[in-house]
Design a protein around this motif. Structure first.
Motif, PDB file in Angstrom:
ATOM      1  N   HIS A 138      28.665   6.656  28.935  1.00  0.00           N
ATOM      2  CA  HIS A 138      27.814   6.550  27.532  1.00  0.00           C
ATOM      3  C   HIS A 138      29.155   4.750  27.005  1.00  0.00           C
ATOM      4  CE1 HIS A 138      29.024   6.936  22.883  1.00  0.00           C
ATOM      5  NE2 HIS A 138      28.066   7.661  22.836  1.00  0.00           N
ATOM      6  N   GLY A 139      29.149   4.528  27.775  1.00  0.00           N
ATOM      7  CA  GLY A 139      30.126   3.480  27.138  1.00  0.00           C
ATOM      8  C   GLY A 139      30.536   2.765  25.187  1.00  0.00           C
ATOM      9  N   GLU A 140      30.835   4.286  25.401  1.00  0.00           N
ATOM     10  CA  GLU A 140      31.775   4.107  23.161  1.00  0.00           C
ATOM     11  C   GLU A 140      32.174   5.434  23.265  1.00  0.00           C
ATOM     12  OE1 GLU A 140      29.086   1.967  20.983  1.00  0.00           O
ATOM     13  OE2 GLU A 140      29.318   0.219  21.785  1.00  0.00           O
ATOM     14  N   LEU A 141      32.293   6.234  24.699  1.00  0.00           N
ATOM     15  CA  LEU A 141      32.841   7.371  23.913  1.00  0.00           C
ATOM     16  C   LEU A 141      33.984   7.589  23.215  1.00  0.00           C
ATOM     17  CD1 LEU A 141      32.016  10.628  24.498  1.00  0.00           C
ATOM     18  CD2 LEU A 141      32.839  10.206  26.900  1.00  0.00           C
ATOM     19  N   THR A 142      34.267   7.850  22.230  1.00  0.00           N
ATOM     20  CA  THR A 142      35.427   8.136  21.837  1.00  0.00           C
ATOM     21  C   THR A 142      34.526   9.234  21.044  1.00  0.00           C
ATOM     22  OG1 THR A 142      34.787   7.428  19.346  1.00  0.00           O
ATOM     23  CG2 THR A 142      35.392   6.188  21.088  1.00  0.00           C
ATOM     24  N   LEU A 143      36.570  10.184  20.582  1.00  0.00           N
ATOM     25  CA  LEU A 143      36.228  11.310  19.673  1.00  0.00           C
ATOM     26  C   LEU A 143      35.201  11.572  18.278  1.00  0.00           C
ATOM     27  CD1 LEU A 143      40.172  12.736  18.446  1.00  0.00           C
ATOM     28  CD2 LEU A 143      37.808  13.373  20.638  1.00  0.00           C
ATOM     29  N   ASP A 144      34.534  10.340  17.601  1.00  0.00           N
ATOM     30  CA  ASP A 144      33.647  10.299  16.716  1.00  0.00           C
ATOM     31  C   ASP A 144      32.576  10.290  17.377  1.00  0.00           C
ATOM     32  OD1 ASP A 144      33.147   9.571  14.072  1.00  0.00           O
ATOM     33  OD2 ASP A 144      32.554   8.222  14.655  1.00  0.00           O
ATOM     34  N   HIS A 145      32.303  10.486  18.695  1.00  0.00           N
ATOM     35  CA  HIS A 145      30.957  10.502  19.270  1.00  0.00           C
ATOM     36  C   HIS A 145      30.757  11.528  19.975  1.00  0.00           C
ATOM     37  CE1 HIS A 145      31.819   6.066  19.064  1.00  0.00           C
ATOM     38  NE2 HIS A 145      30.037   5.661  19.112  1.00  0.00           N
ATOM     39  N   LEU A 179      41.655   4.462  37.021  1.00  0.00           N
ATOM     40  CA  LEU A 179      42.179   5.067  35.196  1.00  0.00           C
ATOM     41  C   LEU A 179      43.129   4.622  34.586  1.00  0.00           C
ATOM     42  CD1 LEU A 179      40.967   7.363  33.559  1.00  0.00           C
ATOM     43  CD2 LEU A 179      42.976   9.153  34.294  1.00  0.00           C
ATOM     44  N   ARG A 180      44.528   4.059  35.587  1.00  0.00           N
ATOM     45  CA  ARG A 180      45.629   3.488  35.219  1.00  0.00           C
ATOM     46  C   ARG A 180      45.351   1.480  34.916  1.00  0.00           C
ATOM     47  NH1 ARG A 180      51.409   3.919  34.975  1.00  0.00           N
ATOM     48  NH2 ARG A 180      52.008   1.946  35.270  1.00  0.00           N
ATOM     49  N   ALA A 181      44.630   1.450  35.482  1.00  0.00           N
ATOM     50  CA  ALA A 181      44.424  -0.329  35.485  1.00  0.00           C
ATOM     51  C   ALA A 181      43.393  -0.269  34.136  1.00  0.00           C
ATOM     52  CB  ALA A 181      43.411  -0.572  36.010  1.00  0.00           C
ATOM     53  N   ALA A 182      42.174   0.597  33.817  1.00  0.00           N
ATOM     54  CA  ALA A 182      41.231   0.695  32.663  1.00  0.00           C
ATOM     55  C   ALA A 182      42.135   0.526  31.399  1.00  0.00           C
ATOM     56  CB  ALA A 182      40.301   1.493  33.167  1.00  0.00           C
ATOM     57  N   GLU A 234      46.343   8.463  27.237  1.00  0.00           N
ATOM     58  CA  GLU A 234      45.351   7.342  26.821  1.00  0.00           C
ATOM     59  C   GLU A 234      44.616   5.861  28.217  1.00  0.00           C
ATOM     60  OE1 GLU A 234      48.041   8.514  25.633  1.00  0.00           O
ATOM     61  OE2 GLU A 234      47.712   7.475  23.885  1.00  0.00           O
ATOM     62  N   SER A 235      43.967   5.476  27.198  1.00  0.00           N
ATOM     63  CA  SER A 235      43.425   4.195  28.444  1.00  0.00           C
ATOM     64  C   SER A 235      42.803   3.515  27.370  1.00  0.00           C
ATOM     65  CB  SER A 235      42.195   4.853  28.930  1.00  0.00           C
ATOM     66  OG  SER A 235      40.923   5.983  28.581  1.00  0.00           O
ATOM     67  N   ALA A 294      36.171   5.824  34.796  1.00  0.00           N
ATOM     68  CA  ALA A 294      37.571   6.163  33.914  1.00  0.00           C
ATOM     69  C   ALA A 294      36.934   5.493  32.253  1.00  0.00           C
ATOM     70  CB  ALA A 294      37.980   5.948  34.975  1.00  0.00           C
ATOM     71  N   LEU A 295      36.388   4.351  32.407  1.00  0.00           N
ATOM     72  CA  LEU A 295      35.767   3.802  31.370  1.00  0.00           C
ATOM     73  C   LEU A 295      35.676   4.171  29.975  1.00  0.00           C
ATOM     74  CD1 LEU A 295      34.810   0.417  32.330  1.00  0.00           C
ATOM     75  CD2 LEU A 295      36.687   1.018  32.379  1.00  0.00           C
ATOM     76  N   ASP A 296      34.620   5.827  29.967  1.00  0.00           N
ATOM     77  CA  ASP A 296      34.872   6.830  29.443  1.00  0.00           C
ATOM     78  C   ASP A 296      36.152   7.442  28.863  1.00  0.00           C
ATOM     79  OD1 ASP A 296      32.275   6.251  28.543  1.00  0.00           O
ATOM     80  OD2 ASP A 296      31.196   8.270  29.563  1.00  0.00           O
ATOM     81  N   LEU A 297      36.573   7.952  29.923  1.00  0.00           N
ATOM     82  CA  LEU A 297      37.903   8.523  29.869  1.00  0.00           C
ATOM     83  C   LEU A 297      38.915   8.060  28.971  1.00  0.00           C
ATOM     84  CD1 LEU A 297      37.990  10.599  32.820  1.00  0.00           C
ATOM     85  CD2 LEU A 297      37.479  11.542  30.971  1.00  0.00           C
ATOM     86  N   VAL A 298      38.780   6.252  29.514  1.00  0.00           N
ATOM     87  CA  VAL A 298      40.111   5.884  28.525  1.00  0.00           C
ATOM     88  C   VAL A 298      39.878   6.069  27.278  1.00  0.00           C
ATOM     89  CG1 VAL A 298      40.670   3.337  28.422  1.00  0.00           C
ATOM     90  CG2 VAL A 298      40.661   4.554  30.296  1.00  0.00           C
TER      91      VAL A 298
END
Length: 707
Positions: A404-411, A519-522, A603-604, A437-441
């Protein structure tokens, strides 16, 4: 047709004031030069109460050279003023053919919106070729109808069909009604052929368009797009107008369309879209781009950000786990989305150049943050340097895919009937494959910001002028840090994040946790961006990312009255996502941190997070929170969401041109899924609590003003 110079002047003064205008792209001024590239008459509606109606679809260019932008400006021209549309009035002009006309913004005009939706559903063919429509339902409906009629006509001789065929179901328009074969003595194949009657002059006349003007609601007008909900009794629809046009099909359209065609439940069903074509004098070529997208919408759905904020603002020590089931289902749906995207677009291995590029950006981020927030991060310098050294030893970032690339709770929206679905795909999703992992973070950080807003509001820190964190970080006040970790909001976030990761892991068939090096690094990367962004724009929010960053790097501090345990000092893992439901209840135990570390907890920091150009208007989970006011941070997030932090997608911008994408087996829920798979409860998830989204999610700065 062309638009008059008078209308051009009106548009030049009106366009820059609109929330969807790409102000960050360039400074166009308050009265920029505009050039009409295409003007197409889409609709003519001779309604007396409107004084006549004409709908135009125009392509307007603004700026020049690298600042050039092409805008989609739908216009409705009425012969009489409508006071209900005063807010959408652009101005009044004199038309040579119609006389004085009132010009309105098309997406705010119910007549224009209903005509466009009707044209997409029916796949209307426009004259001139400047406009076209596509419908995903049209072909299926047509084939099904044709098949049923063909079956009726092919009934074997001597057999009587089930019953009479109504006139409306005759093989083609105008055909005479077929007599009930049961009333005839002759076999069915001897019944006289159906012959269409000779058309009358009246039938040849073009009928005036007739539509039902259903009420509409403009739900979002920003981020280069205007979104309108059509309140239909049987099926509410959402019509999104793309305001900023780029040649070709953007990810915001292609991804939902492809997933809908494949039967994915992760996105709202797409019904169809309209496109525009124009000759671009600047590019000296013909260009085409989608202008509007029509999809199904549940009017009772609400952004998951608002849902989470409502719940966490009422949380106490006895209701910390009140959102765990929803979080698990949300994580499961995100896992399905990533699997669906991998099935459609394939996956690539990140070993080699992609790993080198991403590691380089992550290590540069550490130096960048230490240079911009030296005082706030001073107590974490040794840990950050050790983290930087570990990054350099990272051998691979794993499999890469479209995300997705911009996956927050608002998305993510929560619907009583459809469960959780993912919305608002942006063109950044068109970038090269990136780590999931970037989406998850971004999503986990969003959860932490929802909890952070509730805590700051409860403690009154939103209005505090204390600058202690800015100067000293948490180095000189471990008791303040411990108080945050012991707060019910922080413990709520821990359980929610763990539940979300558990649901995601089940959907992907693998264990995802903070123990995962990528995931930790992101996560750390995103946290560093959030720290710098909050320091610059909202110092009162600094404790939200800084507390989690401290926990990830140093572990949980002991209470003043206790001797620090080895686990508390050494086990990394944000408390937010750290513990399972049991561990979180005993927040103080080592298990908190360990659980977080093992589960890839909360968090990520998404790669998109940013470079030094943090956009002061957009605290979004994907873009670290920034500018919104501390008192109403959440509600203002929507307007800010379009101005993302510069460079936030930079981490994934440099793909290896030689990498070949490999498709993975299709895993869409719709393909062979049992009914019980509709959600974790064996049915479409029914989600509690709804309200409008308060604040952009996490960093989005929309921090729930309504709450």
């Amino acid at each position: 047709m062309a638009i008059s110079s008078e209308l051009e002047q009106l548009l030049a003064g009106w366009i820059p004031r609109q929330p969807w205008f790409p102000k960050l792209a360039a400074d166009f001024g308050t009265d920029p030069d505009i050039t009409p590239m295409s003007v197409a008459r889409a609709f003519t509606y001779p309604a007396e109460e409107l004084g006549g109606f004409v709908g135009l679809v125009t392509v307007i260019s603004v700026g020049d050279g690298p600042t050039l932008r092409r805008l989609n400006i739908p216009l409705s021209l009425r012969g009489s003023e409508d006071l209900h549309l005063r807010h959408a009035l652009i101005g009044q002009v004199d038309d040579l053919a119609r006389g004085p006309v009132y010009v309105y913004d098309g997406p705010a005009d119910p007549v224009f919106v209903n005509l466009m939706a009707d044209a997409i559903v029916k796949r209307k063919v426009f004259a001139g070729g400047q406009l076209s429509t596509e419908s995903l339902r049209h072909e299926d409906d047509r084939d099904a109808t044709a098949g049923s009629r063909l079956g009726a006509r092919q009934t074997p001789a001597g057999q009587v069909p089930p019953g009479p065929i109504p006139a409306g179901d005759a093989p083609y328009p105008g055909a005479t009604e077929i007599v009930d074969p049961a009333d005839l003595s002759a076999p069915f194949d001897t019944v006289a052929e159906v012959v269409p009657p000779k058309p009358s002059k009246e039938a040849l006349a073009t009928p005036a368009p007739s539509i039902t003007v259903r009420p509409i609601e403009v739900t979002d007008s920003g981020a280069n797009k205007s979104t309108v909900v059509i309140h239909d009794e049987y099926e509410p629809l959402e019509l999104s107008f793309f305001r900023v046009l780029e040649n070709g099909m953007p990810a915001s359209l292609t991804i939902p369309v492809l997933l809908t065609e494949a039967g994915s439940r992760s996105v709202p069903e797409v019904i169809g879209w309209s496109s525009g074509r124009w000759y671009d004098m600047f590019e000296v070529t013909e260009m085409e781009a989608p202008m509007a997208l029509l999809s199904h919408v549940d009017v009772e759905a609400e952004p998951a950000w608002r849902e989470a904020v409502d719940i966490v603002c009422a949380v106490d020590s006895g209701s910390i786990g009140g959102y765990n089931a929803q979080a698990a289902e949300m994580g499961r749906r995100i896992g399905e989305l990533h699997a669906d995207l991998a099935a459609e677009f394939g996956i690539v291995e990140g070993t080699g150049e992609p790993t080198k590029q991403l590691v380089e950006k992550w290590t540069q981020r550490v130096d960048w943050a230490l240079g911009r927030a030296p005082l706030a991060l001073d107590s974490l310098v040794p840990e950050l340097r050790r983290h930087r050294a570990k990054l350099l030893a990272l051998e691979t970032i794993g499999s890469l895919q479209k995300i997705h690339g911009e996956l927050t709770l608002d998305h993510v929206v929560s619907s009583p009937t459809d469960g959780y679905t993912v919305v608002k795909f942006s063109d950044s999703a068109n970038s090269d494959p990136r780590p999931p992992a970037l989406d998850l973070v971004a999503l986990l950080r969003s959860v932490d910001y929802a909890a952070g807003f509730a805590r700051l509001q409860r403690t009154g820190e939103l209005d505090s002028d204390d600058g202690g964190l800015v100067v000293n970080g948490f180095g000189s006040s471990p008791e303040s840090l411990r108080a945050i970790y012991d707060s019910p909001e922080f413990l709520w976030a821990s359980q929610v994040q763990n539940s979300l990761l558990s649901g995601y892991s089940r959907a992907r068939g693998e264990s995802i946790g903070l123990g995962d090096s990528v995931l930790r690094a992101a996560l750390i990367d995103r946290l560093l961006v959030e720290v710098v962004t909050e320091l610059r724009n909202r110092p009162t929010w600094l404790s939200v990312p800084l507390a989690t960053l401290t926990l990830v790097l140093k572990g949980k501090p002991a209470r003043a009255s206790d001797e620090p345990t080895e686990a508390e000092l050494t086990v990394p893992g944000p408390d937010d996502g750290e513990a399972n439901s049991e561990d979180a209840r005993s927040e103080e135990t080592t298990g908190d941190s360990e659980s977080a570390a093992g589960k890839g907890e909360p968090e990520s920091t998404s790669d998109r997070a940013s470079d030094e150009k943090s956009s002061a208007g957009k605290p979004s989970a994907d873009r670290p929170a920034g500018e919104e006011s501390s008192t109403s941070g959440a509600a203002d997030g929507k307007a800010a969401e379009a101005d993302g932090m510069a460079g936030e997608a930079e981490l994934d911008d440099e793909p290896d041109d030689d990498v070949v994408s490999t498709r993975v087996p299709a895993t869409f829920a719709a393909r062979g899924a049992a009914p019980r798979d509709a959600d974790s409860n064996g049915r479409r998830a029914s989600m509690p609590g709804r309200e409008k989204d308060p604040a952009d999610d996490p960093n989005r700065g929309r921090e729930a003003k309504d709450s």
